[in-house]
Scaffold this motif. Sequence first.
Motif, PDB file in Angstrom:
ATOM      1  N   LEU A 133       0.827  -1.204   0.000  1.00  0.00           N
ATOM      2  CA  LEU A 133       0.000   0.000   0.000  1.00  0.00           C
ATOM      3  C   LEU A 133       0.863   1.257   0.000  1.00  0.00           C
ATOM      4  N   ILE A 134       1.925   1.253   0.781  1.00  0.00           N
ATOM      5  CA  ILE A 134       2.839   2.396   0.812  1.00  0.00           C
ATOM      6  C   ILE A 134       3.518   2.572  -0.544  1.00  0.00           C
ATOM      7  N   ARG A 135       3.940   1.474  -1.154  1.00  0.00           N
ATOM      8  CA  ARG A 135       4.552   1.530  -2.487  1.00  0.00           C
ATOM      9  C   ARG A 135       3.613   2.135  -3.522  1.00  0.00           C
ATOM     10  N   GLN A 136       2.331   1.867  -3.360  1.00  0.00           N
ATOM     11  CA  GLN A 136       1.342   2.372  -4.307  1.00  0.00           C
ATOM     12  C   GLN A 136       0.918   3.811  -4.005  1.00  0.00           C
ATOM     13  N   GLY A 137       1.487   4.407  -2.963  1.00  0.00           N
ATOM     14  CA  GLY A 137       1.243   5.812  -2.679  1.00  0.00           C
ATOM     15  C   GLY A 137       0.200   6.111  -1.622  1.00  0.00           C
ATOM     16  N   TYR A 138      -0.280   5.102  -0.922  1.00  0.00           N
ATOM     17  CA  TYR A 138      -1.261   5.326   0.134  1.00  0.00           C
ATOM     18  C   TYR A 138      -0.572   5.788   1.413  1.00  0.00           C
ATOM     19  N   GLN A 139      -1.298   6.582   2.194  1.00  0.00           N
ATOM     20  CA  GLN A 139      -0.867   6.866   3.559  1.00  0.00           C
ATOM     21  C   GLN A 139      -1.505   5.774   4.408  1.00  0.00           C
TER      22      GLN A 139
END
Length: 42
Positions: free
Chosen positions: A25-31
């Motif tokens: 999720l972090i890699r995909q740009g989510y906080q």
Amino acid sequence: MARVLILANNDVGLYNFRFELIEELIRQGYQVYFLCQNQKKI
């Protein structure tokens, strides 16, 4: 930016079973935020 909140019963379970999900999720740009109970060591 999209945000995700993950609720868990304990920190160990969160780490053992959701670590890869959180990383992706972090890699995909989510906080990513997570919330779990304060655990006391016995």
